[in-house]
Design a protein around this motif. Structure first.
Motif, mmCIF file in Angstrom:
data_model
loop_
_atom_site.group_PDB
_atom_site.id
_atom_site.type_symbol
_atom_site.label_atom_id
_atom_site.label_comp_id
_atom_site.label_asym_id
_atom_site.label_seq_id
_atom_site.Cartn_x
_atom_site.Cartn_y
_atom_site.Cartn_z
ATOM 1 N N ALA A 1 0.853 -1.193 0.000
ATOM 2 C CA ALA A 1 0.000 0.000 0.000
ATOM 3 C C ALA A 1 0.886 1.238 0.000
ATOM 4 N N TRP A 2 1.869 1.249 -0.911
ATOM 5 C CA TRP A 2 2.845 2.352 -0.962
ATOM 6 C C TRP A 2 2.168 3.698 -1.198
ATOM 7 N N ASN A 3 1.071 3.695 -1.956
ATOM 8 C CA ASN A 3 0.381 4.966 -2.222
ATOM 9 C C ASN A 3 -0.196 5.555 -0.935
ATOM 10 N N ARG A 4 -0.645 4.669 -0.007
ATOM 11 C CA ARG A 4 -1.158 5.162 1.273
ATOM 12 C C ARG A 4 -0.057 5.848 2.057
ATOM 13 N N GLU A 5 1.150 5.280 2.024
ATOM 14 C CA GLU A 5 2.270 5.867 2.755
ATOM 15 C C GLU A 5 2.665 7.219 2.167
ATOM 16 N N LEU A 6 2.657 7.312 0.836
ATOM 17 C CA LEU A 6 3.018 8.568 0.179
ATOM 18 C C LEU A 6 1.981 9.659 0.437
ATOM 19 N N GLU A 7 0.719 9.254 0.478
ATOM 20 C CA GLU A 7 -0.361 10.224 0.630
ATOM 21 C C GLU A 7 -0.671 10.541 2.083
ATOM 22 N N ARG A 8 0.018 9.872 2.992
ATOM 23 C CA ARG A 8 -0.290 10.026 4.411
ATOM 24 C C ARG A 8 -0.217 11.482 4.908
ATOM 25 N N PRO A 9 0.865 12.240 4.629
ATOM 26 C CA PRO A 9 0.907 13.632 5.125
ATOM 27 C C PRO A 9 -0.269 14.474 4.627
ATOM 28 N N LEU A 10 -0.606 14.344 3.344
ATOM 29 C CA LEU A 10 -1.731 15.104 2.798
ATOM 30 C C LEU A 10 -3.045 14.632 3.415
ATOM 31 N N PHE A 11 -3.164 13.332 3.634
ATOM 32 C CA PHE A 11 -4.382 12.794 4.231
ATOM 33 C C PHE A 11 -4.588 13.365 5.632
ATOM 34 N N ILE A 12 -3.521 13.406 6.418
ATOM 35 C CA ILE A 12 -3.618 13.941 7.780
ATOM 36 C C ILE A 12 -3.989 15.415 7.748
ATOM 37 N N ALA A 13 -3.322 16.154 6.873
ATOM 38 C CA ALA A 13 -3.598 17.595 6.788
ATOM 39 C C ALA A 13 -5.040 17.855 6.372
ATOM 40 N N SER A 14 -5.540 17.027 5.461
ATOM 41 C CA SER A 14 -6.897 17.237 4.950
ATOM 42 C C SER A 14 -7.963 16.834 5.962
ATOM 43 N N ASN A 15 -7.600 15.986 6.920
ATOM 44 C CA ASN A 15 -8.584 15.479 7.875
ATOM 45 C C ASN A 15 -8.236 15.840 9.318
ATOM 46 N N LEU A 16 -7.458 16.873 9.490
ATOM 47 C CA LEU A 16 -6.972 17.200 10.827
ATOM 48 C C LEU A 16 -8.093 17.515 11.807
ATOM 49 N N ALA A 17 -9.216 17.987 11.304
ATOM 50 C CA ALA A 17 -10.339 18.299 12.186
ATOM 51 C C ALA A 17 -11.362 17.164 12.229
ATOM 52 N N ASP A 18 -11.076 16.066 11.537
ATOM 53 C CA ASP A 18 -11.988 14.916 11.502
ATOM 54 C C ASP A 18 -11.439 13.829 12.419
ATOM 55 N N THR A 19 -11.824 13.863 13.666
ATOM 56 C CA THR A 19 -11.273 12.960 14.670
ATOM 57 C C THR A 19 -11.570 11.495 14.357
ATOM 58 N N ALA A 20 -12.776 11.206 13.897
ATOM 59 C CA ALA A 20 -13.153 9.816 13.619
ATOM 60 C C ALA A 20 -12.294 9.221 12.503
ATOM 61 N N THR A 21 -12.050 10.004 11.449
ATOM 62 C CA THR A 21 -11.229 9.519 10.333
ATOM 63 C C THR A 21 -9.795 9.279 10.773
#
Length: 344
Positions: A208-228
């Motif tokens: 799941a290399w794409n998940r690892e690469l996209e992780r910083p953007l994913f966190i930034a995009s969901n920083l206010a979404d506690t459940a996600t």
């Protein structure tokens, strides 16, 4: 949520992920320890009625046993309890260099039969439904095939590789192995005593290399979404807990499964002994994932051709990753619930 609340939540989540204790603490389903021994800890999840049918959850090697109980809304164990069943779990624990001589026989002839008999005894001698994920599903099927006297009512195998001709990368590995007959890999694994947890974790992340690469953007995009973020953290905790393989087990996996595809041909050869999947006489449910990057759906579906002794072999599909199909409530869990209900 107001802007002020959003900023406050984002700041709290950012602190929890970097300097704090995380977004959400683990909340395992309450359970009772029934027996404790190396590589065979047996637990019964609390809350089932006395007449509830038993379901033994069979994890694979190189995965933590809590894969069946990741968090309250991603817990197959809780789902089984809520649907009126009595789930049990066999936990192999950590695998170390001292365990290097453990092979497929250890699970097929010892660990799983012992767990099945204990669970049946705990339910007054009634037969047990097995639910295995990944190699756990293969082990459950081979255990049933190896000893038809075991009190097994049915087997469900989710994401179980039942033909390595259909597995990603298997053909390429066989081409490389032809250079030396596979001896280099076998010798290396034997010298190391197995595949370490670190290698297992790296390999899992690589799928799941794409998940690892996209992780910083994913966190930034969901920083206010506690459940996600909590769900992301659960997957991280799972990946960080992956154990390794014993040396003998992995060399059998390499030689008999990857190189020779015994399982795709209908069973497993262990020395002079052959265990045939055709010997499985219980109903079987197979679940494959078309998006699964570890076990191709076709590798799971192949079992419909080799489990010829079963009176009922069902094949269903579920969306998601290799782990995702295990926690797919609307597909895998629904299919499992119907399968087990039909048995009753």
């Amino acid at each position: 949520m107001s802007l002020a609340d959003t900023v406050t939540t984002a700041a709290r989540n950012a602190w929890a992920l970097t300097f704090g204790d995380g977004i959400e603490s683990p909340e395992p389903t309450p359970s009772t320890l029934l027996s404790e021994a190396p590589h065979r800890e047996l637990r019964r999840y609390d809350g089932a009625g006395p007449d509830a049918p038993a379901v033994l959850l069979v994890p694979p090697l190189a995965a933590p046993a809590f894969c069946f109980d990741l968090r309250p809304d991603q817990s197959l164990a809780r789902f089984l309890l809520e649907s009126g069943r009595a789930p049990y779990l066999v936990d192999y624990g950590d695998i170390t260099f001292d365990d290097r001589r453990m092979g497929f026989e250890t699970w097929i002839d010892d660990i799983l039969p012992e767990a099945i008999r204990q669970v049946s005894a705990d339910r007054g001698g009634r037969p047990v439904d097995l639910v295995g994920w990944s190699i756990g599903g293969v082990l459950a099927l081979l255990t049933a095939a190896a000893d038809q006297t075991l009190p097994i009512r049915s087997i469900t195998a989710v994401g179980a590789p039942l033909s390595y001709d259909h597995m990603f990368g298997a053909r390429e590995l066989r081409s490389l192995a032809r250079l030396d007959g596979g001896r280099t890999a076998t010798t290396a694994i034997r010298a190391l005593g197995g595949v370490s947890a670190q290698i297992t974790r790296f390999a899992y992340r690589a799928t799941a290399w794409n998940r690892e690469l996209e992780r910083p953007l994913f966190i930034a995009s969901n920083l206010a979404d506690t459940a996600t973020l909590a769900r992301m953290e659960t997957i991280d905790r799972f990946q960080n807990s992956l154990p390794g393989y014993p040396g003998r087990f992995y060399n059998q996996l390499w030689g008999r499964f990857i190189l020779n595809n015994d399982i795709g041909k209908g069973g497993l050869r262990l020395g002079e002994r052959e265990i045939a999947l055709a010997a499985v006489t219980q109903p079987v449910l197979l679940v494959g994932g078309p998006q699964d990057a570890i076990t191709a759906a076709a590798a799971v579906a192949h079992g419909t051709r080799t489990l010829t002794g079963s009176p009922d072999v069902r094949y269903e599909t579920a969306p998601g990753s290799h782990l995702g199909i295990l926690i797919a409530r609307d597909t895998t869990w629904t299919s499992l619930d119907k399968f087990l209900s039909d048995l009753a």
